[in-house]
Design an enzyme around this catalytic site. Structure first.
Site, short mmCIF file in Angstrom:
data_model
loop_
_atom_site.label_atom_id
_atom_site.label_comp_id
_atom_site.label_asym_id
_atom_site.label_seq_id
_atom_site.Cartn_x
_atom_site.Cartn_y
_atom_site.Cartn_z
N TRP A 161 35.62 49.61 43.32
CA TRP A 161 36.90 48.94 43.58
C TRP A 161 37.42 49.43 44.94
O TRP A 161 37.30 50.61 45.26
CB TRP A 161 37.90 49.24 42.46
N THR A 162 38.01 48.52 45.71
CA THR A 162 38.28 48.86 47.11
C THR A 162 39.76 48.95 47.46
O THR A 162 40.11 48.89 48.64
CB THR A 162 37.59 47.84 48.04
N GLU A 163 40.63 49.13 46.47
CA GLU A 163 42.04 49.32 46.82
C GLU A 163 42.20 50.39 47.90
O GLU A 163 42.98 50.23 48.84
CB GLU A 163 42.87 49.72 45.60
N ASP A 181 41.61 37.96 42.65
CA ASP A 181 42.50 38.94 42.04
C ASP A 181 43.90 38.68 42.56
O ASP A 181 44.16 37.69 43.25
CB ASP A 181 42.05 40.37 42.36
N GLU A 241 43.50 43.82 31.69
CA GLU A 241 44.84 44.19 32.17
C GLU A 241 45.79 42.99 32.23
O GLU A 241 46.56 42.83 33.17
CB GLU A 241 44.74 44.87 33.53
N TYR A 270 32.82 54.73 37.90
CA TYR A 270 33.75 54.14 38.84
C TYR A 270 33.55 54.86 40.18
O TYR A 270 34.08 55.94 40.39
CB TYR A 270 35.19 54.25 38.34
N PHE A 271 32.80 54.22 41.06
CA PHE A 271 32.41 54.88 42.30
C PHE A 271 33.50 54.85 43.37
O PHE A 271 33.30 55.34 44.48
CB PHE A 271 31.12 54.25 42.84
N ASP A 272 34.67 54.27 43.04
CA ASP A 272 35.81 54.46 43.95
C ASP A 272 36.41 55.85 43.75
O ASP A 272 37.23 56.29 44.58
CB ASP A 272 36.87 53.38 43.78
N HIS A 302 45.52 39.02 36.58
CA HIS A 302 45.04 39.22 37.95
C HIS A 302 44.98 37.87 38.68
O HIS A 302 44.02 37.58 39.40
CB HIS A 302 43.68 39.91 37.96
#
Length: 700
Positions: free
Chosen positions: A481-483, A204, A340, A431-433, A276
């Protein structure tokens, strides 16, 4: 423990499921057998069978797959119940794992279990089915809490198999890097829920995590970035920022892939294109679409404009990367992202516009379609199928491509109607974030709450599809997603117990969908999580009324709901960091129903955060309130944000290792109950103050 045990108190899970049973508010009655996901067919019979240390484990010596499954089952049981069983060649009153002669009798993942007074038989056509039969038998033997050297189970028969072939989780290892040990433990946890696909997000804008031998700079340069904010990340020896990142060597990847395959988990790699792509372009600037490409990997979150160019040399690079990727991952699918892709750079590039004219392509969406189709043909020539996010539908989709539908379910519906396979993975519910509960002890994540009940209530069979089109819905997947999930233990916490609801959606028949029954079976599943030290969210709500005078940001209400995040601060460099709930477009909070009678002072605890969000032109919409003092002020306004200012407190400068600073000041005398608007002044977007907690102090 691989994950590490996070000691969290129960938080307000807000589970709608708890009120959907026969008696609203009553705790559902736990069944004698608690299986998650629920099997397709279960019949309770007369009699029972007792398992103790003398019970033999029997598997055909000529079947290596059955032998591995038997050993796996024995290890599960020993870990969670203290019951140690020994494998033998034969024996009476045994637990037997056997292969059916008909290779199609139960399908690839289906199985049968028969429990009688004479023993237990687990049978299946394929090793994958035996594996899932072993998992179910382990659950049967651990349906009651506590370890016991002797377990009696009722006689029963189970005939089981999955509803969907793709039951997945996505793990983002780019935004924050996880260890090999964690990945393996995550795979283990998935396998125990009968989840069988791990989409591994490896490239990414913020990093390139997969070693590619032919292009060493991808990981030597592209795998590392300077963390945003936090002076404690300065190396005292060099006085330069410590780089953050990491990558997986090909040796490590082969090990992880084999480990997952032994647990019937297929790892599908995601190699992002055409967008990305910033990390790859930093490593090899010739790949970019602009004459002045970025010089360093960014630590910002959001969508960047950097796209691969469409030169043949760039496709040569991508094909080389995919060739090495396919050698590591034997999965039928290769995920190429496709989401995106901001096409401004393509529009502004004379070289790319000339290429479009030469190809007879009318617009940039058509160019992306051509790009993805070309990659799809390359993958097909190597016996693989392309899968991408639903944006690859724009401009026309490659003939045999599949999609992962994340922007709702419309993409999946359109793809299925056109004869393309689709995986349902819609935001926000899968979306589990997104956080699963509210409360000060919840880990960071996106501000929206997606509960266990929300996930279980998702319908993976769109009513708008015909029966034939619905066959193209090949499964469901939730994404982590881990942002905003830095610690790897918090990635597991984000997944569970919601992954159990996802597993039931993907495995169990639609006709048996039963929210109350699911909740009744979950306490035993939570006990299994605990036996493995698996971090997880709370199962039942524990509502807490806001304290009358002291509240943290999670007990306050954001003034707006544009981009609400629960964000970690940048310091300390290691260990637990404070978490701030706020709208990054408008860092402003409402202290609802504050009794100001006798209150004379207010104290605020806040952190200074980097504005590391790529939100494009939307950043210009953020209103700045000019400060009167060097570090800005904390303001309190009465009733609403345009109301009278009743406190104006200068903020101190934080030290390099200070996660939080406090300030206190007088508040104009008031009486009665009011809403308070809490905000900060600042001269620029970066950095900005985020409120952590506030306290109303009565007069002396």
């Amino acid at each position: 423990m691989i994950f590490g045990r996070r000691q969290l108190r129960n938080v307000a899970a807000a589970l709608a499921l708890a009120t959907q049973g026969p008696a609203a508010g009553a705790a559902p009655q736990a069944p004698a057998i608690s299986l998650v996901p629920a099997p397709a067919h279960l019949s309770m019979l007369a009699g029972d069978f007792t398992v103790d240390t003398s019970t033999p484990l029997v598997a055909d010596r000529g079947d290596p797959g059955a032998g591995r499954v038997t050993a796996y089952f024995a290890a599960l049981l020993r870990r969670t119940s203290g019951l140690t069983l020994t494998r033998r060649v034969q024996g009476d009153h045994a637990i037997m794992f056997r292969r059916l002669r008909d290779p199609a009798a139960t399908g690839r993942e289906g199985y049968r279990i028969a429990v009688t007074a004479d023993g237990v038989t687990v049978s299946a056509s394929q090793t994958a089915g035996l594996f899932y039969g072993a998992v179910t038998l382990w659950q049967i033997l651990t349906s009651s809490k506590g370890a016991a050297p002797r377990v009696t189970v009722p006689a029963l028969r189970i005939d089981d198999g999955p509803r969907f072939g793709w039951r997945g989780l996505l793990l983002d290892s780019v935004r924050h890097f996880q260890s090999v040990a964690f990945i393996k433990s995550f795979v283990d946890a998935m396998a125990r829920e009968k989840l069988n696909v791990l989409q591994w997000h490896l490239t990414d804008d913020q990093g390139w995590r997969l070693e590619i031998k032919k292009y060493a700079r991808l990981t030597r340069v592209g795998a590392w970035r300077v963390p945003a904010g936090g002076q404690s990340d300065i190396d005292p020896a060099t006085h330069r920022p410590r780089l953050y990142g990491g990558f997986y060597t090909q040796v490590q990847v082969r090990d992880i892939v084999a480990y997952a395959a032994a647990r019937n988990v297929t790892i599908v790699p995601e190699i992002e294109m055409p967008g990305h792509a910033m990390a790859a372009i930093v490593a090899y600037p010739r790949l970019g679409s602009v004459t002045q490409p970025p010089s360093a990997v960014s630590s910002d979150w959001g969508v960047f404009p950097y796209l691969y160019n469409v030169d043949d040399r760039t496709f040569g690079f991508l094909e080389d990367v995919l060739t090495e990727t396919m050698a590591l991952f034997p999965s039928a699918y290769i995920h190429v992202g496709g989401d995106e892709a901001v096409k401004d750079q393509w529009k502004a590039s004379p070289r790319i516009q000339a290429r479009m004219r030469a190809l007879g392509i009318a617009d940039e969406d058509g160019l992306q379609s051509w790009f993805v189709r070309r990659i799809g043909k390359f993958l097909a020539a190597h016996g693989r199928r392309l899968i991408g996010w639903d944006e690859i539908l724009q401009g026309g989709i490659a003939p045999h491509a599949a999609i992962t539908s994340w922007r709702g379910i419309d993409g999946a519906v359109a793809a299925a109607k056109a004869g393309h396979d689709a995986v349902l993975s819609p935001a926000p519910v899968l979306y589990f974030d997104n956080r699963q509960a509210e409360g000060p002890d919840e880990p960071s994540g996106r501000g929206k709450i997606v509960t266990l009940g929300d996930v279980y209530g998702f319908d993976p069979a769109p009513a708008s599809l015909s029966d034939d089109a619905r066959k193209h819905i090949i499964g469901v997947q939730a994404n982590i997603w881990t942002e905003h999930i830095r610690e790897q233990a918090n990635a597991a916490y984000a997944a569970f117990p919601r992954a159990a609801a996802l597993a039931e959606l993907g495995w169990s028949p639609a006709a048996g969908h039963d929210p109350a029954g699911f909740m009744a079976r979950m306490p035993a599943e939570i006990a299994r999580y605990d036996a493995f030290g698996l971090p997880h969210g709370a199962l039942t709500p524990n509502p807490e009324a806001p304290a009358p005078r002291t509240r943290d940001s999670h007990a306050l209400k954001p003034c707006s709901d544009a981009i609400v995040l629960s964000v970690e601060g940048p310091v300390p460099a290691a260990g637990q960091r404070p978490v701030f709930l706020h709208d990054i477009m408008n860092p402003c909070w409402v202290f609802e129903r504050a009794d100001l009678t006798s209150i004379s002072r207010i104290t605020v605890s806040a952190g200074r955060l980097p504005f590391n969000f790529q939100i494009g032109a939307d950043a210009q919409k953020i209103a700045l309130r000019p400060p009167a003092t060097p570090n800005g002020e904390f303001e309190v306004r009465l009733d609403d944000c345009n109301g009278a200012r009743i406190a104006d407190i200068p903020m101190p400068a934080p030290g390099p290792d200070e996660a939080l600073v406090s300030a206190s000041g007088a508040i104009a005398a008031q009486s009665g109950v009011h809403d308070l608007c809490l905000l900060f002044t600042r001269p620029a977007l970066d950095p900005y103050w985020a409120l952590h907690s506030v306290r109303l102090v009565p007069g002396q």
